[in-house]
Design a protein around this motif. Structure first.
Motif, mmCIF file in Angstrom:
data_model
loop_
_atom_site.group_PDB
_atom_site.id
_atom_site.type_symbol
_atom_site.label_atom_id
_atom_site.label_comp_id
_atom_site.label_asym_id
_atom_site.label_seq_id
_atom_site.Cartn_x
_atom_site.Cartn_y
_atom_site.Cartn_z
ATOM 1 N N GLN A 1 -74.448 -7.210 -16.644
ATOM 2 C CA GLN A 1 -73.287 -7.447 -17.469
ATOM 3 C C GLN A 1 -72.105 -6.636 -16.955
ATOM 4 O OE1 GLN A 1 -72.519 -9.542 -19.561
ATOM 5 N NE2 GLN A 1 -74.059 -9.957 -21.125
ATOM 6 N N VAL A 2 -70.927 -7.161 -17.183
ATOM 7 C CA VAL A 2 -69.695 -6.480 -16.804
ATOM 8 C C VAL A 2 -68.823 -6.325 -18.044
ATOM 9 C CG1 VAL A 2 -67.544 -6.691 -15.510
ATOM 10 C CG2 VAL A 2 -69.707 -7.298 -14.420
ATOM 11 N N GLN A 3 -68.221 -5.172 -18.170
ATOM 12 C CA GLN A 3 -67.274 -4.938 -19.261
ATOM 13 C C GLN A 3 -65.956 -4.444 -18.709
ATOM 14 O OE1 GLN A 3 -69.165 -2.203 -22.110
ATOM 15 N NE2 GLN A 3 -68.990 -3.837 -23.617
ATOM 16 N N LEU A 4 -64.870 -4.929 -19.311
ATOM 17 C CA LEU A 4 -63.539 -4.415 -19.034
ATOM 18 C C LEU A 4 -63.025 -3.807 -20.330
ATOM 19 C CD1 LEU A 4 -61.866 -7.320 -17.013
ATOM 20 C CD2 LEU A 4 -63.078 -5.339 -16.132
ATOM 21 N N VAL A 5 -62.625 -2.551 -20.265
ATOM 22 C CA VAL A 5 -62.157 -1.862 -21.460
ATOM 23 C C VAL A 5 -60.757 -1.330 -21.215
ATOM 24 C CG1 VAL A 5 -62.562 0.011 -23.087
ATOM 25 C CG2 VAL A 5 -64.504 -1.236 -22.124
ATOM 26 N N GLU A 6 -59.818 -1.794 -22.055
ATOM 27 C CA GLU A 6 -58.428 -1.354 -21.942
ATOM 28 C C GLU A 6 -58.158 -0.173 -22.857
ATOM 29 O OE1 GLU A 6 -58.069 -6.033 -21.990
ATOM 30 O OE2 GLU A 6 -59.095 -4.507 -23.194
ATOM 31 N N LEU A 20 -50.860 1.494 -19.523
ATOM 32 C CA LEU A 20 -52.131 0.891 -19.888
ATOM 33 C C LEU A 20 -53.135 1.155 -18.790
ATOM 34 C CD1 LEU A 20 -50.929 -2.598 -21.174
ATOM 35 C CD2 LEU A 20 -51.082 -0.439 -22.423
ATOM 36 N N SER A 21 -54.387 1.294 -19.191
ATOM 37 C CA SER A 21 -55.451 1.496 -18.218
ATOM 38 C C SER A 21 -56.622 0.586 -18.566
ATOM 39 C CB SER A 21 -55.902 2.957 -18.232
ATOM 40 O OG SER A 21 -56.874 3.184 -17.245
ATOM 41 N N CYS A 22 -57.336 0.172 -17.547
ATOM 42 C CA CYS A 22 -58.497 -0.690 -17.741
ATOM 43 C C CYS A 22 -59.586 -0.259 -16.771
ATOM 44 C CB CYS A 22 -58.113 -2.144 -17.492
ATOM 45 S SG CYS A 22 -59.490 -3.302 -17.445
ATOM 46 N N THR A 23 -60.793 -0.102 -17.292
ATOM 47 C CA THR A 23 -61.933 0.288 -16.466
ATOM 48 C C THR A 23 -62.994 -0.787 -16.512
ATOM 49 O OG1 THR A 23 -61.523 2.632 -16.876
ATOM 50 C CG2 THR A 23 -63.694 2.036 -16.075
ATOM 51 N N ALA A 24 -63.448 -1.162 -15.331
ATOM 52 C CA ALA A 24 -64.541 -2.126 -15.217
ATOM 53 C C ALA A 24 -65.849 -1.364 -15.046
ATOM 54 C CB ALA A 24 -64.308 -3.050 -14.037
ATOM 55 N N SER A 25 -66.863 -1.796 -15.789
ATOM 56 C CA SER A 25 -68.167 -1.131 -15.684
ATOM 57 C C SER A 25 -69.273 -2.171 -15.710
ATOM 58 C CB SER A 25 -68.348 -0.137 -16.834
ATOM 59 O OG SER A 25 -68.341 -0.807 -18.080
ATOM 60 N N GLY A 26 -70.460 -1.730 -15.323
ATOM 61 C CA GLY A 26 -71.592 -2.643 -15.284
ATOM 62 C C GLY A 26 -72.027 -2.884 -13.853
ATOM 63 N N THR A 27 -72.710 -3.988 -13.656
ATOM 64 C CA THR A 27 -73.202 -4.331 -12.319
ATOM 65 C C THR A 27 -72.068 -4.984 -11.537
ATOM 66 O OG1 THR A 27 -75.422 -4.694 -13.192
ATOM 67 C CG2 THR A 27 -74.910 -5.613 -11.021
ATOM 68 N N ILE A 28 -71.551 -4.277 -10.534
ATOM 69 C CA ILE A 28 -70.418 -4.752 -9.746
ATOM 70 C C ILE A 28 -70.711 -4.564 -8.274
ATOM 71 C CG2 ILE A 28 -67.975 -4.451 -9.212
ATOM 72 C CD1 ILE A 28 -67.624 -3.401 -12.099
ATOM 73 N N TYR A 102 -73.314 -9.524 -7.626
ATOM 74 C CA TYR A 102 -74.348 -9.324 -6.620
ATOM 75 C C TYR A 102 -73.864 -9.925 -5.313
ATOM 76 C CZ TYR A 102 -76.915 -8.831 -10.991
ATOM 77 O OH TYR A 102 -77.308 -8.452 -12.249
ATOM 78 N N SER A 103 -74.477 -9.511 -4.220
ATOM 79 C CA SER A 103 -74.054 -10.006 -2.913
ATOM 80 C C SER A 103 -74.235 -11.514 -2.806
ATOM 81 C CB SER A 103 -74.843 -9.299 -1.804
ATOM 82 O OG SER A 103 -76.221 -9.555 -1.949
ATOM 83 N N TRP A 104 -75.191 -12.048 -3.557
ATOM 84 C CA TRP A 104 -75.510 -13.458 -3.461
ATOM 85 C C TRP A 104 -74.834 -14.304 -4.544
ATOM 86 C CZ3 TRP A 104 -77.544 -14.209 -8.186
ATOM 87 C CH2 TRP A 104 -78.217 -13.138 -8.787
#
Length: 121
Positions: A1-6, A20-28, A102-104
């Motif tokens: 899962q991926v989350q973007l939090v502002e 403003l700031s935004c951080t992406a987290s999770g499987t990237i 993922y790479s694929w």
């Protein structure tokens, strides 16, 4: 899962500034283009600024010269420095990112939940 939090929204008087700031987290696997959009009441969501993975930026005409988008690829963050704010900048601001988990896998488009920016005259 991926989350973007502002974060960083709020209320400011005309002429003021917000970041403003935004951080992406999770499987990237790869974080590609990132962007900020905004949606004012009764209007469609529109593009504010974009930044590619190599740092190339583009802006809506309405914010050129006032807003600056930047990113920290090591931290998976994107920021929007907003100066000279006007009442017409009032909107919910959304972070957007194109991410390959993922790479694929294919690239997918992800959105944050938004952060309110209110500019009073």
């Amino acid at each position: 899962q991926v989350q973007l939090v502002e974060s960083g929204g709020g209320s400011v008087q005309a002429g003021g500034s917000l970041t403003l700031s935004c951080t992406a987290s999770g499987t990237i696997f790869r974080l590609n283009d990132m962007a900020w959009y905004r949606q004012a009441p009764g209007k469609q969501r529109g593009l504010v600024a974009t930044i590619t993975s190599s740092g190339i930026t583009d802006y809506a005409d309405s914010v050129k010269g006032r807003f600056t988008i930047s990113r920290d690829s090591a931290k998976n963050t994107v920021a929007l420095q907003m100066n000279g704010l006007k009442p017409e900048d009032t909107a919910v601001y959304y972070c957007n990112a194109v991410i390959k988990q993922y790479s694929w896998s294919l690239n997918n488009n992800y959105w944050g939940r938004g952060t309110q920016v209110t500019v009073s005259s």
